[in-house]
Motif scaffolding. Structure first.
Motif, PDB file in Angstrom:
ATOM      1  N   GLY A 167     -12.613  11.872  -2.862  1.00  0.00           N
ATOM      2  CA  GLY A 167     -13.166  12.537  -4.024  1.00  0.00           C
ATOM      3  C   GLY A 167     -12.498  13.875  -4.269  1.00  0.00           C
ATOM      4  O   GLY A 167     -12.023  14.534  -3.340  1.00  0.00           O
ATOM      5  N   ILE A 168     -12.449  14.287  -5.539  1.00  0.00           N
ATOM      6  CA  ILE A 168     -11.948  15.599  -5.932  1.00  0.00           C
ATOM      7  C   ILE A 168     -13.145  16.483  -6.281  1.00  0.00           C
ATOM      8  O   ILE A 168     -14.005  16.087  -7.089  1.00  0.00           O
ATOM      9  CB  ILE A 168     -11.014  15.498  -7.150  1.00  0.00           C
ATOM     10  CG1 ILE A 168      -9.811  14.600  -6.839  1.00  0.00           C
ATOM     11  CG2 ILE A 168     -10.552  16.887  -7.603  1.00  0.00           C
ATOM     12  CD1 ILE A 168      -8.867  15.140  -5.786  1.00  0.00           C
ATOM     13  N   PHE A 169     -13.186  17.659  -5.666  1.00  0.00           N
ATOM     14  CA  PHE A 169     -14.293  18.577  -5.876  1.00  0.00           C
ATOM     15  C   PHE A 169     -13.775  19.891  -6.465  1.00  0.00           C
ATOM     16  O   PHE A 169     -12.763  20.438  -6.006  1.00  0.00           O
ATOM     17  CB  PHE A 169     -15.014  18.862  -4.560  1.00  0.00           C
ATOM     18  CG  PHE A 169     -15.737  17.660  -4.009  1.00  0.00           C
ATOM     19  CD1 PHE A 169     -17.108  17.515  -4.201  1.00  0.00           C
ATOM     20  CD2 PHE A 169     -15.058  16.681  -3.301  1.00  0.00           C
ATOM     21  CE1 PHE A 169     -17.782  16.412  -3.697  1.00  0.00           C
ATOM     22  CE2 PHE A 169     -15.714  15.571  -2.796  1.00  0.00           C
ATOM     23  CZ  PHE A 169     -17.079  15.439  -2.997  1.00  0.00           C
ATOM     24  N   VAL A 170     -14.465  20.364  -7.478  1.00  0.00           N
ATOM     25  CA  VAL A 170     -14.169  21.656  -8.092  1.00  0.00           C
ATOM     26  C   VAL A 170     -15.438  22.497  -8.020  1.00  0.00           C
ATOM     27  O   VAL A 170     -16.480  22.099  -8.552  1.00  0.00           O
ATOM     28  CB  VAL A 170     -13.715  21.491  -9.558  1.00  0.00           C
ATOM     29  CG1 VAL A 170     -13.566  22.855 -10.214  1.00  0.00           C
ATOM     30  CG2 VAL A 170     -12.405  20.716  -9.617  1.00  0.00           C
ATOM     31  N   ASP A 171     -15.340  23.620  -7.321  1.00  0.00           N
ATOM     32  CA  ASP A 171     -16.508  24.496  -7.130  1.00  0.00           C
ATOM     33  C   ASP A 171     -17.681  23.726  -6.536  1.00  0.00           C
ATOM     34  O   ASP A 171     -18.843  23.903  -6.926  1.00  0.00           O
ATOM     35  CB  ASP A 171     -16.927  25.143  -8.456  1.00  0.00           C
ATOM     36  CG  ASP A 171     -15.835  26.037  -9.050  1.00  0.00           C
ATOM     37  OD1 ASP A 171     -15.094  26.642  -8.245  1.00  0.00           O
ATOM     38  OD2 ASP A 171     -15.735  26.106 -10.282  1.00  0.00           O
ATOM     39  N   GLY A 172     -17.360  22.837  -5.578  1.00  0.00           N
ATOM     40  CA  GLY A 172     -18.391  22.080  -4.884  1.00  0.00           C
ATOM     41  C   GLY A 172     -18.952  20.905  -5.652  1.00  0.00           C
ATOM     42  O   GLY A 172     -19.864  20.218  -5.164  1.00  0.00           O
ATOM     43  N   ARG A 173     -18.438  20.642  -6.836  1.00  0.00           N
ATOM     44  CA  ARG A 173     -18.947  19.567  -7.686  1.00  0.00           C
ATOM     45  C   ARG A 173     -17.880  18.484  -7.825  1.00  0.00           C
ATOM     46  O   ARG A 173     -16.720  18.772  -8.122  1.00  0.00           O
ATOM     47  CB  ARG A 173     -19.316  20.123  -9.056  1.00  0.00           C
ATOM     48  CG  ARG A 173     -19.832  19.104 -10.065  1.00  0.00           C
ATOM     49  CD  ARG A 173     -20.276  19.846 -11.327  1.00  0.00           C
ATOM     50  NE  ARG A 173     -20.650  18.932 -12.395  1.00  0.00           N
ATOM     51  CZ  ARG A 173     -19.812  18.430 -13.297  1.00  0.00           C
ATOM     52  NH1 ARG A 173     -18.520  18.779 -13.235  1.00  0.00           N
ATOM     53  NH2 ARG A 173     -20.230  17.605 -14.235  1.00  0.00           N
ATOM     54  N   MET A 174     -18.274  17.231  -7.595  1.00  0.00           N
ATOM     55  CA  MET A 174     -17.319  16.126  -7.701  1.00  0.00           C
ATOM     56  C   MET A 174     -16.925  15.894  -9.155  1.00  0.00           C
ATOM     57  O   MET A 174     -17.782  15.795 -10.034  1.00  0.00           O
ATOM     58  CB  MET A 174     -17.921  14.841  -7.122  1.00  0.00           C
ATOM     59  CG  MET A 174     -16.984  13.629  -7.197  1.00  0.00           C
ATOM     60  SD  MET A 174     -17.765  12.109  -6.600  1.00  0.00           S
ATOM     61  CE  MET A 174     -17.691  12.386  -4.825  1.00  0.00           C
ATOM     62  N   VAL A 175     -15.601  15.814  -9.406  1.00  0.00           N
ATOM     63  CA  VAL A 175     -15.115  15.522 -10.749  1.00  0.00           C
ATOM     64  C   VAL A 175     -14.356  14.196 -10.805  1.00  0.00           C
ATOM     65  O   VAL A 175     -14.025  13.725 -11.895  1.00  0.00           O
ATOM     66  CB  VAL A 175     -14.218  16.660 -11.285  1.00  0.00           C
ATOM     67  CG1 VAL A 175     -15.009  17.956 -11.384  1.00  0.00           C
ATOM     68  CG2 VAL A 175     -12.972  16.830 -10.423  1.00  0.00           C
ATOM     69  N   ALA A 176     -14.105  13.594  -9.654  1.00  0.00           N
ATOM     70  CA  ALA A 176     -13.425  12.289  -9.618  1.00  0.00           C
ATOM     71  C   ALA A 176     -13.610  11.689  -8.232  1.00  0.00           C
ATOM     72  O   ALA A 176     -13.716  12.413  -7.241  1.00  0.00           O
ATOM     73  CB  ALA A 176     -11.937  12.417  -9.943  1.00  0.00           C
ATOM     74  N   PHE A 177     -13.655  10.361  -8.194  1.00  0.00           N
ATOM     75  CA  PHE A 177     -13.667   9.692  -6.892  1.00  0.00           C
ATOM     76  C   PHE A 177     -13.060   8.304  -7.043  1.00  0.00           C
ATOM     77  O   PHE A 177     -12.944   7.757  -8.148  1.00  0.00           O
ATOM     78  CB  PHE A 177     -15.075   9.610  -6.303  1.00  0.00           C
ATOM     79  CG  PHE A 177     -15.972   8.580  -6.936  1.00  0.00           C
ATOM     80  CD1 PHE A 177     -16.060   7.290  -6.419  1.00  0.00           C
ATOM     81  CD2 PHE A 177     -16.753   8.895  -8.042  1.00  0.00           C
ATOM     82  CE1 PHE A 177     -16.896   6.332  -6.990  1.00  0.00           C
ATOM     83  CE2 PHE A 177     -17.595   7.954  -8.628  1.00  0.00           C
ATOM     84  CZ  PHE A 177     -17.663   6.666  -8.098  1.00  0.00           C
ATOM     85  N   THR A 178     -12.681   7.743  -5.924  1.00  0.00           N
ATOM     86  CA  THR A 178     -12.110   6.399  -5.888  1.00  0.00           C
ATOM     87  C   THR A 178     -12.373   5.802  -4.526  1.00  0.00           C
ATOM     88  O   THR A 178     -12.606   6.525  -3.551  1.00  0.00           O
ATOM     89  CB  THR A 178     -10.595   6.436  -6.189  1.00  0.00           C
ATOM     90  OG1 THR A 178     -10.105   5.102  -6.323  1.00  0.00           O
ATOM     91  CG2 THR A 178      -9.828   7.121  -5.071  1.00  0.00           C
ATOM     92  N   TYR A 179     -12.342   4.484  -4.475  1.00  0.00           N
ATOM     93  CA  TYR A 179     -12.431   3.828  -3.162  1.00  0.00           C
ATOM     94  C   TYR A 179     -11.878   2.418  -3.263  1.00  0.00           C
ATOM     95  O   TYR A 179     -11.691   1.873  -4.364  1.00  0.00           O
ATOM     96  CB  TYR A 179     -13.855   3.812  -2.610  1.00  0.00           C
ATOM     97  CG  TYR A 179     -14.899   3.089  -3.416  1.00  0.00           C
ATOM     98  CD1 TYR A 179     -14.898   1.697  -3.553  1.00  0.00           C
ATOM     99  CD2 TYR A 179     -15.944   3.792  -4.026  1.00  0.00           C
ATOM    100  CE1 TYR A 179     -15.879   1.027  -4.261  1.00  0.00           C
ATOM    101  CE2 TYR A 179     -16.933   3.133  -4.743  1.00  0.00           C
ATOM    102  CZ  TYR A 179     -16.896   1.752  -4.851  1.00  0.00           C
ATOM    103  OH  TYR A 179     -17.876   1.099  -5.566  1.00  0.00           O
ATOM    104  N   GLY A 180     -11.611   1.830  -2.114  1.00  0.00           N
ATOM    105  CA  GLY A 180     -11.099   0.471  -2.054  1.00  0.00           C
ATOM    106  C   GLY A 180     -10.980   0.015  -0.623  1.00  0.00           C
ATOM    107  O   GLY A 180     -11.513   0.648   0.305  1.00  0.00           O
TER     108      GLY A 180
END
Length: 486
Positions: free
Chosen positions: A232-245
């Motif tokens: 996941g990508i976090f900006v200021d502690g807030r997730m702005v994107a995620f992926t999994y597989g």
């Protein structure tokens, strides 16, 4: 060879992956996590052989098969698949190389023996299902002039969010994934493009959204057991994107889901790049799945210049070795003696007993079907009845009253008998008869109730349609075939 299928469960992972991970087949439909997640949607069943995994799907009464094997399809396996089908074998997900092998071996691969005769074989590419496969290092480094635009997206993201963080997904971050997914799905339902690894919509938008929620919760609940990897990508502690597989082969990783906040510029680009960078180096390729025919999604996937555009073909084999019915007609109460005759002749029932059944069990003649050949001879009957479950099996009132109450709260009709003349078994006659009334059944009922005597051979037939056992007594097994997608 006889194929024995069972519903797919987590316990199948070791046996299936022993074949699939080493098969060289990079199709995302062979990713075990995808199979488990969407099992409820397609009623996925599996048969694991020494050198192949055979998947059987059923949706809206249609049956299709995928075969994961590094070898060419053998005549023995093809004949077993034909025996298991409804007289029209549909193979999906064949790559061009497999199709070329099919064409080369066409005569050798045609079923022989009892099914020998004239055959109709057709194939068609399904472009919307082609998988986009990239070199992991290409996505991680974005080297080359052809990826200038992608690097620019990431530069802008980094300039606006220099303190962003990439973290592997863990159970502690699942709630953030859920929050972002809610936003993402809402926007998708408003007409946005998607990139989520799900199949094309087959129900209403709300049904599809509910299904995607269910898949994600299945994945999160079995994260370690499914061998998932995510970030996941976090900006200021807030997730702005995620992926999994998870892995589809030993050298190929399947990206099952990728979601991002569309209002954060570059969020999709940065999660794509960062995830590729952090994946184990054993994965040479990343399968980012299909575009589902969505123009914007196709353009986005092509813009990353896939190393492989993995082809997907559908092959259908139909036998015409016997003349199929030229006439299907609805029955009336005048056909009661015909029904009695066929039940006595085909099943050996006592005539007086069958006559009593036909008189007492509320036959739904307008939904009953008879099939005639070109000479006007009866070759099949489908008799429907509106009698209630407790009339057929009163013991259920004592054993499972709550189950009976639940079933009776729904709308249903019953199959009294489904008989096809011996020489027409293995053709499409069963299928054609049931399909001729299926639109009315779906319009009027929630499920079909099917009592099958233990000694009869029709149990597997109904199970192949997706019918589920809900009760049994000393005489019968009682099946429920849902007509409403849930």
């Amino acid at each position: 060879m006889t194929l024995t299928f069972h519903p797919l469960t987590l316990s199948d992972r070791e046996a299936m992956q022993a074949v699939m991970l080493h098969s060289g087949r990079r199709n995302c439909n062979y990713t075990f996590a995808n199979l488990v997640g969407w099992q409820f949607w397609y009623n996925t069943e599996v048969c694991v052989l020494d050198n192949a995994v055979v998947l059987r799907y059923t949706f809206d009464g249609q049956r299709a098969y995928m075969v994961c094997t590094s070898e060419a399809l053998s005549q023995e396996l093809l004949e077993a698949l034909w025996d298991d089908s409804h007289g029209e074998l549909t193979l999906i997900g064949l790559e061009d190389s497999q199709l070329a092998q099919w064409s080369k071996d066409n005569q050798r691969l045609l079923p022989t023996g009892k099914n020998k005769g004239q055959w109709s074989i057709s194939s068609s590419p399904l472009r919307d299902q082609y998988d986009y496969i990239y070199r992991r290092t290409d996505l991680a480094t974005l080297h080359g002039k052809h990826l200038d635009a992608k690097r620019n997206h990431i530069r802008r993201f980094r300039s606006k969010h220099p303190d962003f963080e990439y973290w592997p997904l863990t159970p502690e971050s699942f709630d953030e994934c859920r929050r972002l997914t809610e936003i993402w799905l809402r926007e998708k339902n408003e007409g946005q493009n998607r990139n989520d690894g799900s199949p094309p919509s087959t129900g209403s938008p709300q049904e599809t959204i509910d299904a995607e929620h269910r898949v994600m919760e299945t994945i999160f609940s079995n994260w370690d057991a499914l061998g998932m990897i995510g970030g996941g990508i976090f900006v200021d502690g807030r997730m702005v994107a995620f992926t999994y597989g998870s892995a589809v082969t030993t050298d190929t990783f399947d990206v099952c889901v990728e979601k991002a906040d569309r209002h954060v510029e570059g969020a999709f680009a940065i999660i794509n790049q960062q995830f590729a960078e952090h994946l184990p180096e054993q994965y040479i390729y990343l399968n980012r799945e299909e575009d589902m025919g969505i123009p914007g999604l196709r353009q986005a996937k092509l813009s990353y210049h896939p190393e492989i555009l993995l082809t997907y073909n559908v092959v259908k084999v139909t036998s015409h070795h016997l003349p199929l019915t030229s006439y299907l007609s609805r029955m009336t109460s005048d056909d009661a003696p015909l029904t009695v005759d066929w039940m006595v002749q085909q099943y050996g029932f006592d005539r007086a007993e069958v006559e009593s059944w036909v008189q007492d069990l509320h036959f739904n003649w307008p939904l009953s079907v008879k099939a005639l050949d070109e000479n006007g001879q009866v070759i099949g009957l489908l008799n429907m009845s509106d009698y209630r479950i407790e009339e057929e099996t009163p013991q259920i009132l004592k054993d499972q009253p709550e189950l009976l109450t639940s079933l009776n709260a729904q709308r249903y009709t019953a199959v009294f008998s489904f008989i096809v003349a011996e020489k027409y078994r293995g053709t499409r006659l069963n299928y054609d008869m049931l399909m001729s009334v299926m639109p009315e059944l779906k319009d009027r009922f929630d499920f079909i109730f099917i009592p099958v005597l233990h000694r009869l051979k029709t149990h597997q037939y109904w199970q192949r349609w997706g019918a589920k056992e809900f009760y049994r007594d000393t005489d019968c097994v009682y099946y429920k075939l849902d007509l409403v997608t849930r």
